[in-house]
Design an enzyme around this catalytic site. Structure first.
Site, PDB file in Angstrom:
ATOM      1  N   ASP A 119     -13.205 127.017  17.630  1.00 17.09           N
ATOM      2  CA  ASP A 119     -13.930 126.614  18.837  1.00 17.09           C
ATOM      3  C   ASP A 119     -14.283 127.813  19.712  1.00 17.09           C
ATOM      4  O   ASP A 119     -13.639 128.868  19.649  1.00 17.09           O
ATOM      5  CB  ASP A 119     -13.138 125.581  19.641  1.00 17.09           C
ATOM      6  CG  ASP A 119     -11.771 126.085  20.088  1.00 17.09           C
ATOM      7  OD1 ASP A 119     -11.099 126.782  19.295  1.00 17.09           O
ATOM      8  OD2 ASP A 119     -11.370 125.800  21.235  1.00 17.09           O
ATOM      9  N   ASP A 160     -14.524 136.150  20.060  1.00 16.42           N
ATOM     10  CA  ASP A 160     -13.526 135.120  20.341  1.00 16.42           C
ATOM     11  C   ASP A 160     -13.915 133.806  19.683  1.00 16.42           C
ATOM     12  O   ASP A 160     -14.639 133.015  20.272  1.00 16.42           O
ATOM     13  CB  ASP A 160     -13.393 134.958  21.856  1.00 16.42           C
ATOM     14  CG  ASP A 160     -12.325 133.986  22.270  1.00 16.42           C
ATOM     15  OD1 ASP A 160     -11.402 133.748  21.480  1.00 16.42           O
ATOM     16  OD2 ASP A 160     -12.400 133.467  23.405  1.00 16.42           O
ATOM     17  N   GLU A 206      -8.503 125.581  20.547  1.00 15.51           N
ATOM     18  CA  GLU A 206      -7.683 126.617  21.181  1.00 15.51           C
ATOM     19  C   GLU A 206      -8.058 126.824  22.632  1.00 15.51           C
ATOM     20  O   GLU A 206      -7.201 127.129  23.469  1.00 15.51           O
ATOM     21  CB  GLU A 206      -7.830 127.938  20.408  1.00 15.51           C
ATOM     22  CG  GLU A 206      -6.893 129.050  20.858  1.00 15.51           C
ATOM     23  CD  GLU A 206      -7.415 129.849  22.049  1.00 15.51           C
ATOM     24  OE1 GLU A 206      -6.614 130.558  22.697  1.00 15.51           O
ATOM     25  OE2 GLU A 206      -8.632 129.787  22.340  1.00 15.51           O
ATOM     26  N   ASP A 236      -6.200 137.179  17.971  1.00  9.80           N
ATOM     27  CA  ASP A 236      -6.916 136.577  19.094  1.00  9.80           C
ATOM     28  C   ASP A 236      -6.711 137.342  20.396  1.00  9.80           C
ATOM     29  O   ASP A 236      -6.959 136.817  21.474  1.00  9.80           O
ATOM     30  CB  ASP A 236      -6.478 135.119  19.272  1.00  9.80           C
ATOM     31  CG  ASP A 236      -7.438 134.331  20.155  1.00  9.80           C
ATOM     32  OD1 ASP A 236      -8.604 134.752  20.279  1.00  9.80           O
ATOM     33  OD2 ASP A 236      -7.013 133.307  20.726  1.00  9.80           O
ATOM     34  N   HIS A 283     -15.634 135.302  26.492  1.00  7.01           N
ATOM     35  CA  HIS A 283     -16.076 134.455  27.612  1.00  7.01           C
ATOM     36  C   HIS A 283     -17.147 135.120  28.479  1.00  7.01           C
ATOM     37  O   HIS A 283     -17.627 134.514  29.434  1.00  7.01           O
ATOM     38  CB  HIS A 283     -14.894 134.031  28.499  1.00  7.01           C
ATOM     39  CG  HIS A 283     -13.880 133.182  27.802  1.00  7.01           C
ATOM     40  ND1 HIS A 283     -13.178 132.181  28.446  1.00  7.01           N
ATOM     41  CD2 HIS A 283     -13.434 133.168  26.524  1.00  7.01           C
ATOM     42  CE1 HIS A 283     -12.339 131.601  27.586  1.00  7.01           C
ATOM     43  NE2 HIS A 283     -12.492 132.195  26.412  1.00  7.01           N
TER      44      HIS A 283
END
Length: 407
Positions: free
Chosen positions: A95, A126, A160, A189, A383
């Site tokens: 995701d 990510d 996640e 991650d 992000h």
């Protein structure tokens, strides 16, 4: 063996770009963020892997009525090893978060752009960096007829980004025997630009919602009301001082080496200018050192709220949005020592152990008494607009992972 792995990966950089491009083209966004979930992306990844000769797949489908096909799938690819008394797991998540303000992007977030050795697009770092590097490591072994020392399982998990309710937490609850304490678990991650940091500990994470209730009235007669926004503003300033208060507790493993308390999200109160708000809502993001008792933090926050209530004649409700307390990984465990050797063998660099303020799914495993290491070579653009990662670092991480499988 090292030469064969290096040669394969370095000669297949186009494959890295191809897989990143495929994955970014299918937005796997949680239904809670307006998306459809991971179904299409997970199945596209499976097809891509099957087309390259991989055969051993398993799905764990967590039911979610809001998601496409009613499930949130996590996919496992198994690569049989010479021994099966432990498993090497590499756990990445499928995701992604939404792209946010599109005007801040210099290209379509769902169409990977290659520029100056970097890949740009939502998810390329990510956590597709982890997905692609682990897949390339598996391909390097397969194409060179190399069998890993232990059975390897690449796990591509769902959910996640929003709490892992349908991802690793679901798996740990419904399949409690899936992971063994002797397993070696890598979670790519989080990391550093030079790839020399292995994360073995995380700060406790506490997200709190504060609802301040006063009395609404006309702004021309403020004395008739109790301004919830004013009281909440004082509360925000007082809570921000917690950072200085708790700086007496420090741990050099972390950067920063102390607990942090950051007021963040602010909800709308009233739609017009000439009304005193009777309710105000904001949130606090706390990242607390493992050595600090989280209950003592709760008590101190409650004391601050009581003081503001008494001063302004309002009531304040505290709601826990998220709470995660994480144990640390044993610094001398097999996954840490083996990963350190693999990184040094590939890059020639010395490695250091760190803790982070952010949260990864490693916390859920550690709290079950299972050691997990978090590592990758990334610039931490997750992000952000123009999220990116480098082709070189993807290749290096693939080589490290291949060595981890073969030692």
């Amino acid at each position: 063996m090292k030469t064969a792995i290096t040669k394969f990966i370095d000669s297949n950089l186009d494959t890295i770009i191809e897989l990143e491009t495929l994955l970014s083209s299918i937005p796997a966004i949680s239904p809670l963020s307006g998306g459809e979930g991971e179904y299409r992306k997970a199945h596209a990844l499976e097809k891509w892997l099957r087309d390259r000769g991989f055969e051993n797949f398993e799905y764990i489908n967590a039911p979610d009525a809001k998601a496409s096909h009613g499930v949130r799938p996590s996919l496992i690819l198994t690569i049989p090893g010479e021994k099966d008394d432990r498993t090497i797991w590499i756990i990445s998540h499928v995701d992604v978060v939404p792209p946010g303000d599109l005007s801040l992007w210099h290209s379509d977030p769902y169409k990977v752009v290659v520029r100056d050795g970097r890949l740009y697009g939502r998810g390329v770092e990510d956590n597709q960096h982890g997905i692609v590097s682990s897949v390339m490591a598996a391909l390097a072994l397969k194409e060179n007829d190399l069998i890993p020392e232990y059975t390897v399982k690449l796990m591509f998990i769902a959910d996640e980004e929003i709490g892992s309710v349908y991802g690793l937490n679901y798996i740990l609850r419904e399949y409690p025997d899936m992971f063994r304490k002797e397993d070696l678990i890598l979670i790519p991650d989080s990391g550093s630009s030079d790839g020399t940091e292995i994360e073995i500990a995380e700060k406790s994470m506490l997200w709190l919602k504060f609802t301040t209730r006063g009395v609404q009235c006309h702004a021309s007669m403020p004395a008739l009301g109790k301004n919830a926004m004013v009281a909440a503003s004082r509360l925000i300033l007082n809570l921000a001082e917690l950072e200085n208060e708790f700086k007496v507790y420090q741990d050099a493993l972390f950067d920063p080496p102390y607990s942090t308390f950051a007021p963040t999200k602010k909800e709308n109160n009233i739609p017009n200018v000439n009304t005193i708000p009777g309710e105000d809502i904001f949130y606090l993001d706390c990242r607390i050192l493992p050595s600090v008792d989280i209950e003592s933090v709760f008590q101190r926050i409650n004391d601050i709220c009581v003081h503001v209530e008494q001063k302004y004649g309002v009531s304040i409700t505290i709601t826990t949005v998220q709470k995660s307390v994480s144990k640390a990984t044993d610094k001398d465990c097999q996954i840490v020592s083996r990963l350190k050797k693999a990184i040094t063998a590939v890059t020639g660099k010395e490695v250091r152990l760190i803790g982070i303020g952010g949260g990864t799914v490693a916390a859920y495993l550690r709290n079950k008494g299972i050691n997990a290491a978090v590592w990758s070579t990334i610039d931490e653009t997750c992000h952000m607009p123009d999220e990116n990662t480098t082709i070189e670092s993807l290749a290096v991480d693939a080589k490290v992972m291949a060595h981890l499988m073969l030692e």
